[in-house]
Design a protein around this motif. Structure first.
Motif, PDB file in Angstrom:
ATOM      1  N   LYS A   1       2.541  14.007  -4.903  1.00 12.31           N
ATOM      2  CA  LYS A   1       1.142  13.605  -4.954  1.00 12.31           C
ATOM      3  C   LYS A   1       0.947  12.398  -4.042  1.00 12.31           C
ATOM      4  O   LYS A   1       1.168  11.265  -4.447  1.00 12.31           O
ATOM      5  N   GLN A   2       0.555  12.680  -2.829  1.00  9.27           N
ATOM      6  CA  GLN A   2       0.384  11.628  -1.831  1.00  9.27           C
ATOM      7  C   GLN A   2      -0.586  10.543  -2.276  1.00  9.27           C
ATOM      8  O   GLN A   2      -0.463   9.400  -1.878  1.00  9.27           O
ATOM      9  N   ASN A   3      -1.561  10.953  -3.079  1.00  7.86           N
ATOM     10  CA  ASN A   3      -2.624  10.042  -3.475  1.00  7.86           C
ATOM     11  C   ASN A   3      -2.342   9.295  -4.762  1.00  7.86           C
ATOM     12  O   ASN A   3      -3.218   8.645  -5.304  1.00  7.86           O
ATOM     13  N   TYR A   4      -1.132   9.391  -5.263  1.00  3.80           N
ATOM     14  CA  TYR A   4      -0.796   8.809  -6.556  1.00  3.80           C
ATOM     15  C   TYR A   4      -1.128   7.322  -6.598  1.00  3.80           C
ATOM     16  O   TYR A   4      -0.902   6.585  -5.631  1.00  3.80           O
ATOM     17  N   ASP A   5      -1.671   6.899  -7.731  1.00  3.13           N
ATOM     18  CA  ASP A   5      -1.966   5.478  -7.900  1.00  3.13           C
ATOM     19  C   ASP A   5      -0.757   4.812  -8.567  1.00  3.13           C
ATOM     20  O   ASP A   5      -0.581   4.867  -9.786  1.00  3.13           O
ATOM     21  N   LEU A   6       0.057   4.180  -7.762  1.00  6.26           N
ATOM     22  CA  LEU A   6       1.329   3.645  -8.257  1.00  6.26           C
ATOM     23  C   LEU A   6       1.144   2.489  -9.246  1.00  6.26           C
ATOM     24  O   LEU A   6       2.058   2.147  -9.993  1.00  6.26           O
ATOM     25  N   ARG A   7      -0.047   1.894  -9.239  1.00  3.32           N
ATOM     26  CA  ARG A   7      -0.266   0.777 -10.165  1.00  3.32           C
ATOM     27  C   ARG A   7      -0.070   1.204 -11.610  1.00  3.32           C
ATOM     28  O   ARG A   7       0.265   0.384 -12.459  1.00  3.32           O
ATOM     29  N   ARG A   8      -0.292   2.473 -11.882  1.00  8.49           N
ATOM     30  CA  ARG A   8      -0.063   2.968 -13.248  1.00  8.49           C
ATOM     31  C   ARG A   8       1.367   2.717 -13.682  1.00  8.49           C
ATOM     32  O   ARG A   8       1.626   2.294 -14.803  1.00  8.49           O
ATOM     33  N   LEU A   9       2.287   2.996 -12.781  1.00  3.44           N
ATOM     34  CA  LEU A   9       3.698   2.827 -13.147  1.00  3.44           C
ATOM     35  C   LEU A   9       4.157   1.383 -13.051  1.00  3.44           C
ATOM     36  O   LEU A   9       5.145   0.992 -13.647  1.00  3.44           O
TER      37      LEU A   9
ATOM     38  N   LEU B   1       6.266   3.396   1.140  1.00  2.00           N
ATOM     39  CA  LEU B   1       5.379   2.252   0.982  1.00  2.00           C
ATOM     40  C   LEU B   1       5.144   1.559   2.312  1.00  2.00           C
ATOM     41  O   LEU B   1       5.948   1.661   3.234  1.00  2.00           O
ATOM     42  N   VAL B   2       4.024   0.844   2.383  1.00  3.82           N
ATOM     43  CA  VAL B   2       3.746  -0.013   3.531  1.00  3.82           C
ATOM     44  C   VAL B   2       3.526  -1.414   2.978  1.00  3.82           C
ATOM     45  O   VAL B   2       2.759  -1.592   2.042  1.00  3.82           O
ATOM     46  N   LEU B   3       4.236  -2.380   3.539  1.00  6.94           N
ATOM     47  CA  LEU B   3       4.066  -3.753   3.081  1.00  6.94           C
ATOM     48  C   LEU B   3       3.486  -4.582   4.210  1.00  6.94           C
ATOM     49  O   LEU B   3       3.876  -4.423   5.373  1.00  6.94           O
TER      50      LEU B   3
ATOM     51  N   LEU C   1       0.852  -1.187   0.000  1.00  6.65           N
ATOM     52  CA  LEU C   1       0.000   0.000   0.000  1.00  6.65           C
ATOM     53  C   LEU C   1       0.885   1.233   0.000  1.00  6.65           C
ATOM     54  O   LEU C   1       2.051   1.182   0.388  1.00  6.65           O
ATOM     55  N   SER C   2       0.287   2.345  -0.384  1.00  2.00           N
ATOM     56  CA  SER C   2       1.008   3.600  -0.209  1.00  2.00           C
ATOM     57  C   SER C   2       0.724   4.082   1.208  1.00  2.00           C
ATOM     58  O   SER C   2      -0.188   3.589   1.865  1.00  2.00           O
ATOM     59  N   GLU C   3       1.481   5.033   1.660  1.00  2.00           N
ATOM     60  CA  GLU C   3       1.245   5.515   3.020  1.00  2.00           C
ATOM     61  C   GLU C   3      -0.114   6.199   3.150  1.00  2.00           C
ATOM     62  O   GLU C   3      -0.650   6.316   4.228  1.00  2.00           O
ATOM     63  N   ALA C   4      -0.646   6.639   2.006  1.00  2.00           N
ATOM     64  CA  ALA C   4      -1.979   7.231   2.041  1.00  2.00           C
ATOM     65  C   ALA C   4      -3.063   6.156   2.010  1.00  2.00           C
ATOM     66  O   ALA C   4      -4.250   6.458   2.041  1.00  2.00           O
ATOM     67  N   GLY C   5      -2.661   4.890   1.949  1.00  2.00           N
ATOM     68  CA  GLY C   5      -3.633   3.812   2.003  1.00  2.00           C
ATOM     69  C   GLY C   5      -4.115   3.325   0.649  1.00  2.00           C
ATOM     70  O   GLY C   5      -5.038   2.527   0.559  1.00  2.00           O
ATOM     71  N   LYS C   6      -3.503   3.752  -0.415  1.00  2.00           N
ATOM     72  CA  LYS C   6      -3.905   3.278  -1.743  1.00  2.00           C
ATOM     73  C   LYS C   6      -3.301   1.911  -2.011  1.00  2.00           C
ATOM     74  O   LYS C   6      -2.103   1.716  -1.827  1.00  2.00           O
ATOM     75  N   PRO C   7      -4.136   0.981  -2.472  1.00  2.00           N
ATOM     76  CA  PRO C   7      -3.585  -0.342  -2.776  1.00  2.00           C
ATOM     77  C   PRO C   7      -2.624  -0.278  -3.967  1.00  2.00           C
ATOM     78  O   PRO C   7      -2.874   0.434  -4.943  1.00  2.00           O
ATOM     79  N   ILE C   8      -1.527  -1.009  -3.860  1.00  2.00           N
ATOM     80  CA  ILE C   8      -0.532  -1.035  -4.930  1.00  2.00           C
ATOM     81  C   ILE C   8      -0.372  -2.449  -5.480  1.00  2.00           C
ATOM     82  O   ILE C   8      -0.278  -2.671  -6.666  1.00  2.00           O
ATOM     83  N   TYR C   9      -0.368  -3.405  -4.569  1.00  2.00           N
ATOM     84  CA  TYR C   9      -0.200  -4.789  -5.015  1.00  2.00           C
ATOM     85  C   TYR C   9      -0.874  -5.729  -4.029  1.00  2.00           C
ATOM     86  O   TYR C   9      -0.813  -5.518  -2.821  1.00  2.00           O
TER      87      TYR C   9
END
Ligand SMILES: Nc1nc2c(ncn2[C@@H]2O[C@H](COP(=O)(O)OP(=O)(O)OP(=O)(O)O)[C@@H](O)[C@H]2O)c(=O)[nH]1
Ligand SMILES: [Mg+2]
Lengths: 520, 201
Positions: A224-232, A182-184, A126-134
């Motif tokens: 951008k704290q809210n960035y959706d890293l899944r894009r990258l 990141l938070v894992l 997750l991102s630190e803002a809580g957005k799921p990444i994986y």
């Protein structure tokens, strides 16, 4: 299975005085290794130790891998949840995994299903803002409610950055690793210790860094704290998935080591010399792989590769069919070397249809054609020599049966030479041919490893019996050894086997290890 | 000393999974691989000689990865390219937006590079016309506006694939009389990106 483990608890050898340093005639240590078939206990003289400087960043073993997190904060249990217990002997060892065997495609799973919950190990990023990444299983979107809970937990268990915390629930262990930005999170039903789980989470973290660099990650989230890293990260999910499989099945990451393709020493030296010859000013590492086995590695004099970076490269190459055709050219960050910048890797298979893959790592992204020429020169030179024939023959038997050692009770072993960072291991025999059984044996080795490397109460050796096998593990300053015997074996057999095995490895070290690594 | 003689650098551009790798695979190896889709990592290079009249022209094809992750790297792949095959998936309108982005990028940075707009997966449209999301005439108008060629291909059936690359080679061949050949491939003397060194020393 739980019961028999309970009946035969772990045993620490030093307390029995059964096998100590003196046991293996210390005086022989002083004898030159060339004359001594018996291995020394001192690092640098053990079987498999390189004759010159080591190829890898000098790694004592597991400790330095976790050092960066331990400096900041050791694993701690959350307040109010109770202390994290040392895995008890009555704990169930590696429960069977219904879900995986059912063959459901990992990404398509319904996250509310029983099968999803039954997976032995979940990994979330997750991102630190809580957005799921994986998420290892199911899609990240479907998990948004779970993510909320996890973020609340993260906030609860920690205030510091870069800290590890764990909580234990009903048969589950949840480990948090915060590696800003990141938070894992790892959720395991198995018997893995926190440290094992953290190690896996670190690999996942470094996998992401290797694709983006930490500098870029930091930059993105700062703006951008809210960035959706899944894009990258799109298109890299299969890399993380195969990395997690590698971590479960391959002793390399556990031991902080890599293994070699067995190859006659003279042939390997010719391969290395040919690699050395095909150098270029921007070239830092030339790595020849056969699957996940190292054939040769030549490096720039001052630069060392970290085994973790090498595992990430193995995984990148091995899980991407995209390198099968033509010549690949990709930016890759080797995070243990430098998290800030990209290297540029020229990846190509030597000949169509072989598992031999050459990875040339350069500092210059403009240098594709120079490296392409290095590859051509390497291949031309090698093809003129008989070593090429020997190499191709070696590919036909990339492993060896344990029977070669000549110890009837011995089923399997893993031996790591500490100073070279290389390990050797025979093929898995019949009782461990299924992936489940293979994973179970790896679990057992992991448990032994955790015991040996316990942060406050490390052990030198362990002997352990179960219904299905007897295990013996031994660590010295020079090597680390894990043995698996049939359940009919005895401790005396195990102790005698160690000596015999070490002699055998000494005899074969020329073939099993890289004794004379080269630099440009 | 030189590894291979490449006459014309050609770059494949387009959103991920539009079918760039499949096009190259069809053109170079005359096959279409089925099985789970695997993203290209970074980029892949392949040299392919082809006949133009009685001459042999070797195309050096860069198959780039569509993932945004590699966008910052894309310049090294299209710099000095004589042709750019900008791909979009006929069944995915968003992929055409991405194609427009690449066209703009090329117009700004690489004015001598000829552009070939390529609508992919035509076999899907032939099987079910309802799947088409990108109109043929709209793209043709756009192509005329920017002076580009326009193809619709299928790597699965092979339809129009050889024609596309043949056109690239022919255009190179006829233009190479007019334009002074620029530096081919990369400039080895030029050391950019010393930031990496700055970090580790
Ligand atoms: N039916 C059909 N499917 C195609 C065609 N071309 C590609 N595909 C499919 O589309 C998917 C993506 O194809 P690739 O060629 O790997 O796409 P790409 O553009 O190289 O993707 P990236 O490497 O991620 O940028 C694969 O599953 C292919 O099988 C085609 O002509 N017809
Ligand atoms: Mg591709």
């Amino acid at each position: 299975m739980a019961a028999d483990v309970h009946n035969q608890p772990w045993e620490s050898m030093p307390s029995n005085g059964c096998l100590t340093a003196e046991h293996l005639t210390v005086e022989r240590l002083r004898i030159d290794r060339a004359e001594s078939p018996t291995p020394g206990l001192v690092e640098g003289t053990e079987p498999g130790a390189g004759q010159e400087t080591a190829m890898f960043v000098h790694t004592q073993s597991f400790e330095d891998l976790t050092a960066d997190t331990e400096e900041e904060a050791g694993p701690e249990s959350a307040e109010g949840v109770g202390p994290v217990e040392e895995e008890g002997p009555d704990e169930e060892v590696c429960p069977e995994e219904e879900a995986r065997r059912s063959g459901v495609r990992e990404k398509e799973e319904d996250v509310t299903s029983e099968a999803w919950r039954a997976h032995r190990k979940h990994v979330f990023v997750l991102s630190e803002a809580g957005k799921p990444i994986y998420s290892r299983y199911g899609t990240e979107e479907a998990l948004s409610s779970t993510v909320g809970v996890m973020m609340a937990l993260v906030a609860f268990v920690e205030s510091d950055k870069n800290a590890i915390r764990s909580i234990q629930g009903d048969g589950y262990r949840v480990v948090f690793l915060r590696k800003s930005p990141l938070v894992l999170v790892g959720v395991s039903r198995g018997s893995q210790s926190d440290r094992e789980l953290v190690r896996e989470l670190q690999y996942v973290y470094y996998q992401i860094v290797s694709l983006l660099t930490l500098t870029q990650l930091d930059h993105i989230f700062k703006h951008k704290q809210n960035y959706d890293l899944r894009r990258l990260l799109s298109g890299s999910e299969h890399l993380t998935a195969s990395l997690l499989r590698l971590l479960e099945l391959d002793p390399g990451p556990l031991l902080s080591a890599v293994t070699c393709l067995p190859l006659a020493g003279a042939a390997r030296d010719t391969v290395s010399a040919s690699l050395q010859h095909a150098r270029a000013p921007t070239l830092v590492f030339s790595i020849l792989l056969a699957g996940t086995r190292l054939v040769s590695l030549v490096r720039r004099k001052e630069q060392h590769l970290h085994h973790m970076d090498l595992h990430l490269l193995f995984n990148l190459v091995g899980s991407s069919s995209s390198f099968r055709e033509g010549e690949g050219w990709t930016p890759v960050c080797l995070p243990k070397f430098n998290t800030a910048g990209f290297f540029h890797a020229h990846v190509s298979y030597l000949l169509p249809g072989t598992p031999l893959c050459l990875v040339l790592v350069s500092t210059d992204r403009e240098d594709f054609f120079t490296l392409s020429d290095c590859k051509r020169r390497f291949l031309e030179r090698l093809q003129k020599r008989s070593a090429f024939h020997a190499l191709q023959e070696a590919l036909a038997c990339p492993t060896y049966p344990v029977a070669q050692v000549g110890i009837p009770e011995l089923r399997h072993f893993v031996y790591k030479s500490k100073s070279s960072g290389l390990y050797t291991s025979p093929e898995l025999p019949v009782p461990y041919s299924s992936e489940e059984e293979q994973e179970r044996l790896m679990c057992l080795y992991q448990q032994l490893h955790s015991r040996l490397h316990h942060p406050t109460r490390p052990l030198r050796s362990i002997y352990r019996c179960t219904h299905t096998e007897n295990l013996f593990a031994w660590v010295t300053s020079g090597f680390e050894l894990y043995l698996c015997f049939s359940p009919l074996g005895t401790k005396a057999v195990a102790v005698a086997a160690v000596n015999k095995l070490l002699k055998w490895i000494r005899k074969e070290e020329d073939r099993l290890f890289i004794l004379s690594p080269l630099t440009y | 000393m030189t590894a291979m003689r490449v006459d014309a650098k050609v770059v494949m551009l387009g959103k991920e999974s539009v079918g760039k790798t499949s096009l190259v695979e069809r053109y170079v190896h005359h096959r279409f691989l089925v099985g789970p889709y695997q993203n290209t990592i970074g980029a892949a290079f392949v040299a392919k000689p082809t006949h133009v009249g009685d001459k042999v022209v070797t195309l050096g094809i860069w198959d780039t990865a569509g993932s945004e992750r590699y966008e910052a790297m894309s310049r090294i792949y299209y710099r000095g390219a004589r042709g750019a095959v900008v791909c979009y998936d006929l069944t995915d309108s968003s992929s055409f937006q991405r194609a427009r982005f690449w066209v703009k990028e090329l117009q700004n940075c690489e004015e001598h590079c000829k552009i070939y707009l390529c609508g992919t997966k035509n076999d899907l449209i032939e099987a079910d016309r309802g799947l088409r999301q990108v109109d043929y005439h709209d793209v043709q108008d756009f192509a005329d506006e920017i002076g580009a060629q326009h193809f619709e291909t299928s790597s699965k059936t092979g339809s129009n694939v050889d024609e596309l690359f043949q056109k690239v080679a022919e255009d190179y061949n006829s233009s190479s009389f007019e334009v002074m050949p620029e530096e081919q491939g990369v400039d080895l003397g030029q050391k950019k990106d010393s930031y990496f060194y700055a970090c580790c020393h």
